[in-house]
Write a protein that holds these residues in place. Structure first.
Motif, PDB file in Angstrom:
ATOM      1  N   SER A 147       0.858  -1.166   0.000  1.00  0.00           N
ATOM      2  CA  SER A 147       0.000   0.000   0.000  1.00  0.00           C
ATOM      3  C   SER A 147       0.896   1.217   0.000  1.00  0.00           C
ATOM      4  O   SER A 147       2.070   1.142   0.299  1.00  0.00           O
ATOM      5  CB  SER A 147      -0.913  -0.004   1.212  1.00  0.00           C
ATOM      6  OG  SER A 147      -0.182  -0.141   2.385  1.00  0.00           O
ATOM      7  N   ALA A 148       0.338   2.320  -0.361  1.00  0.00           N
ATOM      8  CA  ALA A 148       1.142   3.518  -0.493  1.00  0.00           C
ATOM      9  C   ALA A 148       0.276   4.723  -0.247  1.00  0.00           C
ATOM     10  O   ALA A 148      -0.925   4.698  -0.487  1.00  0.00           O
ATOM     11  CB  ALA A 148       1.756   3.599  -1.883  1.00  0.00           C
ATOM     12  N   VAL A 149       0.893   5.739   0.275  1.00  0.00           N
ATOM     13  CA  VAL A 149       0.166   6.980   0.469  1.00  0.00           C
ATOM     14  C   VAL A 149       0.371   7.841  -0.755  1.00  0.00           C
ATOM     15  O   VAL A 149       1.479   8.183  -1.122  1.00  0.00           O
ATOM     16  CB  VAL A 149       0.644   7.719   1.730  1.00  0.00           C
ATOM     17  CG1 VAL A 149      -0.049   9.065   1.806  1.00  0.00           C
ATOM     18  CG2 VAL A 149       0.340   6.889   2.944  1.00  0.00           C
ATOM     19  N   MET A 150      -0.731   8.126  -1.398  1.00  0.00           N
ATOM     20  CA  MET A 150      -0.694   8.902  -2.623  1.00  0.00           C
ATOM     21  C   MET A 150      -1.193  10.295  -2.272  1.00  0.00           C
ATOM     22  O   MET A 150      -2.248  10.428  -1.655  1.00  0.00           O
ATOM     23  CB  MET A 150      -1.646   8.212  -3.596  1.00  0.00           C
ATOM     24  CG  MET A 150      -1.908   8.917  -4.875  1.00  0.00           C
ATOM     25  SD  MET A 150      -3.074   7.929  -5.859  1.00  0.00           S
ATOM     26  CE  MET A 150      -4.624   8.309  -5.045  1.00  0.00           C
ATOM     27  N   THR A 151      -0.446  11.295  -2.575  1.00  0.00           N
ATOM     28  CA  THR A 151      -0.955  12.640  -2.322  1.00  0.00           C
ATOM     29  C   THR A 151      -1.472  13.210  -3.623  1.00  0.00           C
ATOM     30  O   THR A 151      -0.843  13.091  -4.666  1.00  0.00           O
ATOM     31  CB  THR A 151       0.114  13.572  -1.738  1.00  0.00           C
ATOM     32  OG1 THR A 151       1.115  13.784  -2.714  1.00  0.00           O
ATOM     33  CG2 THR A 151       0.738  12.971  -0.511  1.00  0.00           C
TER      34      THR A 151
END
Lengths: 234, 234
Positions: free
Chosen positions: A78-82
């Motif tokens: 998972s990744a934090v996408m801004t």
DNA sequence: TGGGTCATTATGTCTAGACATAATATGAAG
DNA sequence: CTTCATATTATGTCTAGACATAATGACCCA
């Protein structure tokens, strides 16, 4: 009461992180119980508990009552996408930004409430950068009726006026229609990145937006750091 | 010592969340100091501090020594995007999954170290679903040299064998080349979603993967909930 | 053998008090 | 009026002890 060491909780957290990263403690391994860790690091159990709590928040370990604390299995990536405000994104690139509203109109939505519909184009360095189709629920954001969206992009305006939100994003690759391609100064059928975002305040919808980017001029960057929860992007 | 109330920390957190969501406490507002909150909720300051710490982790407030605790400004929209293992993703849809390796070869990377290169296709319900081009650094994952990637997709294998990682994702819309379009059973130039992921263990690269999806068969879903840090996806 | 009860155990949460630390505000000196 | 030292203040962290809670596993009974 004994004097506290400088940063026990942090030391504990980093030590355990290290053992997990290095593979010494593999996923599924049970790590020593809190009492033992407290004794080992020479601190109170509450301190160990706090450190473990942070590791849980970071997704590195799982705790189960009575059973103990276990090294978590590697996450499905998972990744934090801004997804930044376009004006800010473009400013950060050092390019000039311009917004051009193409159509603003009120209409009734499915529930019969008033909805503001806004279509427009974002320009970066005077080249078309993104198409935007947005609806705003006036019931939730009455002030939007008076805002001047011909001058200020609605995304920027909303950021400054909506207290807090939750959102759902859908990212998809689509082929530009003839009209879209013309507006984006690219070829018909060109691959574009479409970002759809629904925003709620509590459980009431606030705004829906569809942004269309030229595939060759925009990409989303997302970072994921296991263990820290750190976030960066774009 | 007085008996503790059931869930003071949670009550405090939810109360403050509510005031922020409702707009009663606007971004930038200074909220009461911990002592006062402790008195108001009838609990110890440490409990208030814990609740505030969770709100910081959720991004709802900011704390500054001496200055106090402030309602954070709404975040530039960010979202947690989960990028699942394709086998799991497809299984979750109830479709059959199949992996077909097309090419596996060793070569030297830029630094002169051994690299495993693997190309293949993921199938969902016997239709091509995604192309994958991957490199694995054998220095970091020596066991990969013996794995049978013709049978098991490398992503699945790596998930089970790599202790922990950080990753960077790049999402982009691209037009399929003739060869890619043929492999994906779509038209040349079709809009595709390209996901690139670089993975590190500590600061050493482990694997690089490029996955190409048909734009009409795949999209990324990302959720963001201000205040809870909850994550869902896909 | 199957199933229910209960003690044990490890985490979950809280309290009251202490000291550390950083940033602000105040006041004195130049 | 500016600058530097100092006191104040609010957060940051820790301790030691207490009780809550859930899940396990052992024991007992049918």
């Amino acid at each position: 009461m004994t004097r506290a060491a400088p940063n026990p909780a942090r030391r504990i957290r980093e030590d355990i992180e290290g053992r997990i990263h290095s593979g010494e403690w593999k996923p599924g391994t049970r790590i020593p119980i809190e009492q033992e860790l407290a004794a080992r690091y020479g601190c109170a159990r509450a301190t160990v508990s706090k450190a473990l709590g942070e590791l849980v928040a970071a997704g590195l370990v799982e705790r189960r009552r009575k059973a103990g604390t276990f090294v978590a299995h590697p996450p499905v990536h998972s990744a934090v996408m801004t997804v930044p405000d376009l004006a800010e994104l473009i400013a950060a690139r050092g390019e000039s930004y311009r917004w051009e509203a193409r159509a603003i109109l009120r209409r009734k939505n499915a529930g019969g409430a008033d909805t503001l519909q806004i279509d427009g184009i974002h320009f970066a360095a005077d080249e078309p950068f993104a198409l935007e189709n947005r609806t705003i629920e006036l019931a939730e954001v009455p002030a939007a009726a008076e805002a001047n969206f011909a001058a200020e992009a609605p995304g920027t305006w909303l950021l400054a006026h909506i207290p807090w939100t939750s959102a759902r994003h859908i990212v998809r690759a689509v082929a530009a229609t003839r009209a879209e391609a013309a507006a984006l100064a690219t070829g018909s059928g060109a691959a574009c990145l479409q970002l759809e975002r629904d925003t709620w305040r509590g459980d009431r919808p606030v705004t829906h937006v569809r942004q269309l980017f030229r595939g060759d001029r925009f990409d989303l960057v997302a970072e994921f750091q296991a263990g820290t929860g750190k976030r960066e992007g774009n």
